[in-house]
Design an enzyme around this catalytic site. Sequence first.
Site, PDB file in Angstrom:
ATOM      1  N   ASP A 133       0.815  -1.162  -0.106  1.00  0.00           N
ATOM      2  CA  ASP A 133       0.132  -0.073   0.313  1.00  0.00           C
ATOM      3  C   ASP A 133       0.671   1.360  -0.190  1.00  0.00           C
ATOM      4  OD1 ASP A 133      -2.310   1.530   0.290  1.00  0.00           O
ATOM      5  OD2 ASP A 133      -1.818   2.074   1.977  1.00  0.00           O
ATOM      6  N   GLU A 175       1.162  -0.702  -4.733  1.00  0.00           N
ATOM      7  CA  GLU A 175       0.639   0.556  -5.573  1.00  0.00           C
ATOM      8  C   GLU A 175       0.991   1.354  -5.309  1.00  0.00           C
ATOM      9  OE1 GLU A 175      -3.479   3.376  -3.224  1.00  0.00           O
ATOM     10  OE2 GLU A 175      -2.003   3.118  -1.910  1.00  0.00           O
TER      11      GLU A 175
HETATM   12  C1  LIG Z   1       3.543   6.110   3.893  1.00  0.00           C
HETATM   13  O1  LIG Z   1       4.842   6.750   4.514  1.00  0.00           O
HETATM   14  C2  LIG Z   1       4.520   7.660   4.559  1.00  0.00           C
HETATM   15  C3  LIG Z   1       5.856   8.704   4.718  1.00  0.00           C
HETATM   16  O2  LIG Z   1       6.724   7.567   5.445  1.00  0.00           O
HETATM   17  C4  LIG Z   1       3.991   8.913   4.005  1.00  0.00           C
HETATM   18  O3  LIG Z   1       3.812   9.777   3.746  1.00  0.00           O
HETATM   19  C5  LIG Z   1       2.591   8.039   3.998  1.00  0.00           C
HETATM   20  O4  LIG Z   1       1.533   8.693   3.615  1.00  0.00           O
HETATM   21  C6  LIG Z   1       2.409   7.077   4.268  1.00  0.00           C
HETATM   22  N1  LIG Z   1       0.913   5.814   3.062  1.00  0.00           N
HETATM   23  C7  LIG Z   1       0.645   5.303   4.475  1.00  0.00           C
HETATM   24  C8  LIG Z   1      -0.678   4.471   2.839  1.00  0.00           C
HETATM   25  O5  LIG Z   1       0.569   4.801   5.032  1.00  0.00           O
END
Ligand SMILES: *[C@@H]1O[C@H](CO)[C@@H](O)[C@H](O)[C@H]1NC(C)=O
Length: 619
Positions: free
Chosen positions: A242, A310
């Site tokens: 994800d 994704e």
């Molecule tokens: C995944 O982690 C990043 C930063 O580490 C963050 O910006 C992002 O929103 C996160 N996405 C999800 C789906 O957790």
Amino acid sequence: MPTNDSRTLHLSIDSLNMRIVGVILATLLAQQASAQLADVDWWKTTTFYQVYPRSFKDSNANGIGDLEGITLKLDHFVDIGIGGVWLSPVFKSPMKDFGYDVSDFREIDPIFGTMADFEELAQGCKDRGLKLVLDFVPNHSSDEHVWFNKSIAREDPYTDYYTWRDPKGINETSGEPIPPNNWLSVFGGSAWEYNEEREQFYLHQFVAGQPDLNYRNPLVVTEMEDILRFWMDKGADGFRLDAIPHLMEDQTFPDEPPSNDPEFTPDQWGSLSHIYTADLPELYPIIYGFRKVVDEKQEELGRQMVMMVEAYTSLENTMKYYGEGDVKGAHFPFNFEFITNVNNETTASELKEIIDRWQNALPSGAWSNWVIGNHDRTRVASRFGRDFSIAAITMGQLLPGTAITYNGEEINMEDTWISWADTVDPQGCQAGPEFYEKFSRDPVRTPYQWDDSVYAGFTIPDSEKPWLPVNGNYEELNLAAQKQEENSPYAIYKKLTAMRKDMNAVKSGQLGTSTVGENIFVFTRYLQSADEKSVLVVVNLAENEVNADLTGVPTLRSGAMITYHVGVNSSYTAGQELSPSSVNVPARGSLVFLYTNAASTTVLASLLLVFSVILSLLH
Ligand SMILES: *[C@@H]1O[C@H](CO)[C@@H](O)[C@H](O)[C@H]1NC(C)=O
Ligand SMILES: *[C@@H]1O[C@H](CO)[C@@H](O)[C@H](O)[C@H]1NC(C)=O
Ligand SMILES: *[C@@H]1O[C@H](CO)[C@@H](O)[C@H](O)[C@H]1NC(C)=O
Ligand SMILES: *[C@@H]1O[C@H](CO)[C@@H](O)[C@H](O)[C@H]1NC(C)=O
Ligand SMILES: *[C@@H]1O[C@H](CO)[C@@H](O)[C@H](O)[C@H]1NC(C)=O
């Protein structure tokens, strides 16, 4: 001299014969090998079906779907001909982002059931030849994860499991600590949350309850790899990773520049240009490392695994997820072209360009895929209308590569309007009553419409109210009704998945794309063999029926085509023979034909005949 000459001739013919025998042997061996490797390729030929567990089937009348519900409906997957079941997250979670905030990566959330329920589901899949793929949310954990508590307390090795920064200073007016920089959460507002106990801010690119894991810490990487191993041991056949582009941030934490997009207010994520929080080059090796773990487990367990990624990003960045040189990445990153680049205004030539561009960008040997919808984006029937959605699904199933279906697409389910009062998606809630409709993903997540009983058969009549309202159209639009109806979206979907299973043209045929006039997009999946049928798909992008002359389509050399599936609103019937010179394509509709590459095979056959005559004459 003449004797000599004829000997030379004989010799060269013998070596020619040997070469022919060699070619035949090599072909036979290759066929043999691909037969043995049949299961290795399951992820290529199958359709993955994304189950949104909260909304699929509720087995215990609490208004929320669960694992046992999915197990109850396993035969539906077999019935519609999909081979890979991909579950949105079912791990332990406080559900601030409906399971995308994980508090224990090795536990099933009680809302969805128990580990025993998971094992039963995995076994049920195995018994039916279905593969089970789990959503893996590597990016952040819940703030209720035990790692986070220990990180707050600076308890090693957890101290740097998350991204902690000191305040930039203290606001003289409010006395509040000032966040380290201007980074914004995807859901709006600062991406930094102050923790009183540790006296530092932590980064959360999603909601405050989802602290970002620190992938610059190798212990975090190892920890996450162990979690992948754990679920493969439990029976998972692979993962969908994800929100990968956000995995890492710039370690100097500079402010991001404004995007100058007038559509967004200053506290909305879109107001900044995310050059320091997305698509960092350091993230790709992490993905390649995950793939290595998956491949090692595959070897150990003797089961072909899959890893899908994704990533909403540029085409160039997307392709990096496939790997670099000999280093393997994902089996494929999702192809979101149909979600992000195709819309109601797309013309035939633009559609051809979009499809060609993706196919041409694929690194050599990379496997393609087509996503039509998912739990984050407007449902395909609402995005394109009920007619063109069928055309989109037809393309998704018959273009080269893996097909991916979001639950409900097979019956053409539509978005459900949700009032502000009923809104639960954090992305909607944080946007407020004025903007929530633009951001909320609740409309695409409403319960699956099984039949015309109360709550559409999602749960039982005296159940608690479903967590999201059932679409008001369920009495007319449901699976049971479509099973009775010829040419229903369900019936068409089944014919398409059957083609993926049965036809070599769909598994491995070459792709040819072209346009006819302004409004007709055509693609072929063609084989050279005279014994096997090639496939022709005709799509009409106009609001009116179009009569098309397909005789100029380059890879269609045949005189006649057999109608295979007629989509919706066509006057043709399946099995009807048509001349390519005059084909009526319904408004916003698609037609699928089978044909034989007769001309080319005839040429080949005559060449072979001439060749063997020459050979026998020489002997
Ligand atoms: C995944 O982690 C990043 C930063 O580490 C963050 O910006 C992002 O929103 C996160 N996405 C999800 C789906 O957790
Ligand atoms: C973390 O700490 C909070 C508050 O101290 C507590 O309520 C919670 O149970 C803890 N969670 C875990 C997983 O230890
Ligand atoms: C300081 O706090 C005030 C009042 O809450 C706010 O208007 C202002 O934007 C803050 N300044 C900074 C630099 O955060
Ligand atoms: C596209 O057209 C369909 C049917 O005409 C309509 O229902 C849908 O709302 C349109 N989509 C958008 C994004 O405007
Ligand atoms: C079929 O045609 C009818 C009449 O033109 C139209 O109302 C209907 O929406 C069409 N059906 C689909 C699924 O496009």
